[in-house]
Write a protein that holds these residues in place. Structure first.
Motif, short mmCIF file in Angstrom:
data_model
loop_
_atom_site.label_atom_id
_atom_site.label_comp_id
_atom_site.label_asym_id
_atom_site.label_seq_id
_atom_site.Cartn_x
_atom_site.Cartn_y
_atom_site.Cartn_z
N PHE A 288 156.15 94.30 21.22
CA PHE A 288 157.60 94.36 21.12
C PHE A 288 158.16 94.52 22.53
O PHE A 288 157.80 95.46 23.25
CB PHE A 288 158.03 95.53 20.23
CG PHE A 288 157.88 95.27 18.77
CD1 PHE A 288 158.98 94.96 17.98
CD2 PHE A 288 156.63 95.30 18.16
CE1 PHE A 288 158.85 94.69 16.63
CE2 PHE A 288 156.47 95.04 16.81
CZ PHE A 288 157.58 94.73 16.03
N VAL A 289 159.03 93.58 22.91
CA VAL A 289 159.54 93.53 24.28
C VAL A 289 161.07 93.63 24.24
O VAL A 289 161.73 92.93 23.45
CB VAL A 289 159.11 92.23 24.98
CG1 VAL A 289 159.63 92.20 26.42
CG2 VAL A 289 157.59 92.08 24.95
N LEU A 290 161.63 94.44 25.13
CA LEU A 290 163.07 94.68 25.16
C LEU A 290 163.66 94.40 26.54
O LEU A 290 163.08 94.79 27.55
CB LEU A 290 163.37 96.14 24.78
CG LEU A 290 164.82 96.62 24.97
CD1 LEU A 290 165.75 95.94 23.96
CD2 LEU A 290 164.90 98.14 24.84
N PRO A 308 154.55 83.43 23.24
CA PRO A 308 155.31 83.28 22.00
C PRO A 308 154.86 84.17 20.84
O PRO A 308 155.56 84.26 19.83
CB PRO A 308 155.12 81.80 21.65
CG PRO A 308 153.80 81.45 22.27
CD PRO A 308 153.73 82.24 23.53
N GLU A 309 153.71 84.81 20.97
CA GLU A 309 153.20 85.63 19.87
C GLU A 309 153.71 87.05 19.90
O GLU A 309 153.19 87.92 19.18
CB GLU A 309 151.66 85.64 19.91
CG GLU A 309 151.03 84.26 19.79
CD GLU A 309 151.46 83.54 18.50
OE1 GLU A 309 151.54 84.22 17.46
OE2 GLU A 309 151.71 82.33 18.56
N ALA A 310 154.71 87.33 20.71
CA ALA A 310 155.32 88.66 20.77
C ALA A 310 156.72 88.61 20.14
O ALA A 310 157.24 87.53 19.83
CB ALA A 310 155.40 89.14 22.21
N CYS A 311 157.33 89.78 19.97
CA CYS A 311 158.68 89.88 19.40
C CYS A 311 159.63 90.37 20.48
O CYS A 311 159.31 91.35 21.19
CB CYS A 311 158.69 90.84 18.22
SG CYS A 311 157.58 90.35 16.88
N PHE A 355 158.78 100.24 21.74
CA PHE A 355 158.56 99.00 22.48
C PHE A 355 157.36 99.12 23.42
O PHE A 355 157.08 100.19 23.97
CB PHE A 355 159.80 98.61 23.28
CG PHE A 355 160.92 98.08 22.41
CD1 PHE A 355 161.02 96.73 22.14
CD2 PHE A 355 161.85 98.95 21.86
CE1 PHE A 355 162.02 96.24 21.32
CE2 PHE A 355 162.86 98.48 21.04
CZ PHE A 355 162.95 97.12 20.77
N ASP A 356 156.67 98.00 23.58
CA ASP A 356 155.51 97.95 24.46
C ASP A 356 155.89 97.61 25.89
O ASP A 356 155.13 97.90 26.82
CB ASP A 356 154.51 96.90 23.95
CG ASP A 356 154.04 97.22 22.55
OD1 ASP A 356 153.21 98.13 22.39
OD2 ASP A 356 154.51 96.55 21.60
#
Length: 487
Positions: A288-290, A308-311, A355-356
């Motif tokens: 999860f990226v912000l 593309p495999e992240a949110c 978030f990661d």
């Protein structure tokens, strides 16, 4: 078949590009100097076009040490012409490689600086004049450093960068008449058009203009190969880059710069810098990226395209910025990858440790006045720290003034981190020629910075990278969260 290339890069992004060509293209013999990365690869044009941290890609014709500069212009010009004429077979071999690479593009007409079929374009120009003018303006804006002057402009002197005055030219190559031209090499005597572009700086720019150099080289090429000059729609373009570091000659492989992203409708942060920031965030599958100050969403777009495999989530307080970001996301076809909503970075409506990675371009005094609202910075950093999971990464882009002010603001928190055993000193990190992390590197400050200047709460520094944003210098800060916020 492997070929030798060089790719231009913004100052400070050379190590990122060196790492990328190794990872993406399996490149070998990788080395870089200020503004350029040299490498060898057998990659296809479609793979080369996927490079994200580079500006313009060239097939390498010649790379030499800096030319000896004297007051004798004729002698210097002779040495410059020899770069292309002393080994004609080598030159023709590279051009043959360029032709093969161009043929792989088929009818896309996307290889070479302007055009591969000038005769066919004569009819197309009447139909596509307006479209071509718009594209030309985009290229000039994106690659102002590469002298995209029109046919009516013989010489452009760019603004000073540091102490170097760069002079650039697309020289008018009238040259002598065909009756006075020496007999060309037979296997290249054909209707083959070309133009010469030159960029020079340092000592050589003080005695010769790029127009003089381009004209001399153009005439030499006509004599040597029998090619015909064509400023508007040449088959081939020859680029010379001459400075105090090296003498480089190359052929641009693609018509548009690599940094010109077709999936970004409205540009915000420079795409190459946004990609470099995302590459530091260690984005994994399912992460999860912000971006809590997403603006037009450039960082999120570059990250989502590459990983593309992240949110991805983006917030901003500006309706117009969010609207622009939404348009960009739709244009890129990433509606299912990126979520946008209106919120303040000072009070994010998000769960703690959710978030990661947090990646953001801190506004350079545009959205808030640094001198008046510096007290807001601790709130911003604290919110980023709060929503980040332990072990997660924060990547921030700061300008020089904001960097110094943040250092002063977090000094108290940093001292607490030292007393807790986080360490007294942390070295500035960069990427070396192999694209690996190292204590020092090109474009990065050499003095070791104390942890007391960089730590904030549970966020400890994991690298500082100096980059150029054109007229502005900036710093990419990478932090890693080592414990739960407040502990």
């Amino acid at each position: 078949m492997a070929a030798r290339y060089f790719c231009t890069a913004g100052r400070g992004l050379e190590p990122f590009l060196a790492r990328e060509v190794r990872a993406r293209l399996g490149a070998t013999e990788v080395d870089y100097v200020l503004g350029k990365v040299f490498f060898t690869t057998a990659a296809e044009p479609a793979e080369l076009k996927e490079l994200k941290s580079g500006e313009r890609l060239f097939l390498l014709l010649k790379k030499r040490v800096p030319l000896s500069v004297s007051r004798n212009k004729g002698k210097v010009l002779h040495e410059i012409k020899r770069l292309l004429t002393e080994e004609p077979k080598s030159c023709l071999d590279v051009i043959a490689t360029w032709r093969k690479l161009r043929s792989h593009e088929g009818k896309k007409d996307d290889v070479s600086q302007e055009n591969a079929l000038p005769r066919k374009r004569k009819q197309e120009e009447e139909i596509n004049t307006a479209c071509k003018r718009q594209k030309t303006e985009q290229v000039r804006e994106v690659v102002s450093k590469e002298c995209q002057a029109g046919a009516g402009e013989n010489c452009v002197v760019s603004e000073e960068s540091g102490q170097d005055c760069q002079t650039e030219s697309k020289a008018a190559l009238e040259g002598p008449t065909r009756s006075s031209v020496e007999k060309p090499i037979e296997n290249e005597k054909q209707n083959f058009s070309f133009r010469v572009s030159c960029r020079c700086s340092g000592a050589i720019a003080k005695i010769l203009t790029s127009q003089e150099i381009g004209r001399a080289v153009g005439i030499a090429l006509r004599k040597q190969f029998g090619w015909q000059a064509d400023l508007r729609a040449p088959d081939l373009e020859i680029f010379l880059h001459l400075n105090d570091v090296h003498s480089v000659v190359g052929i641009p492989l693609f018509r548009l710069p690599l940094a010109n992203r077709e999936y970004i409708k409205t540009a915000g942060l420079r795409s190459t810098v946004a990609w470099a920031m995302a590459s530091l965030a260690e984005i994994n599958v399912g992460a999860f990226v912000l971006d809590p100050m997403c603006g037009l969403g450039t960082i999120l777009l570059e990250a989502a395209k590459e990983w593309p495999e992240a949110c991805y989530w983006g917030t901003d307080t500006s309706d117009s910025q969010l609207e622009g970001a939404s348009v960009n996301i739709k244009t890129a076809g990433l509606d299912d990858k990126i979520e946008l909503f209106k919120a303040s970075v000072k009070a994010l409506p998000l769960p703690s440790e959710s978030f990661d990675a947090v990646i953001s371009d801190i506004p350079f005094g545009k959205k808030f006045k640094i001198t008046k609202d510096i007290q807001l910075l601790p709130d911003i950093l604290q919110e980023m720290e709060r929503v980040l999971r332990v072990g997660g990464i924060v990547v921030l882009l700061l300008n020089q003034d904001l960097r110094k002010r943040i250092a002063k603001t977090v000094e108290h928190e940093s001292l607490n981190a030292i007393s807790d055993g986080a360490g007294e000193m942390t070295a500035v990190k960069a990427l070396d020629n192999d694209g690996n992390s190292s204590s020092l590197g090109a474009g990065v400050e050499e003095p070791v910075l104390s942890c007391g200047q960089m730590c904030f709460g549970s966020l400890v520094p994991d690298g500082i990278y100096e980059v150029s944003l054109g007229k502005t210098d900036a710093f990419i800060y990478k932090y890693r969260k080592i414990s739960t916020a407040g502990n």
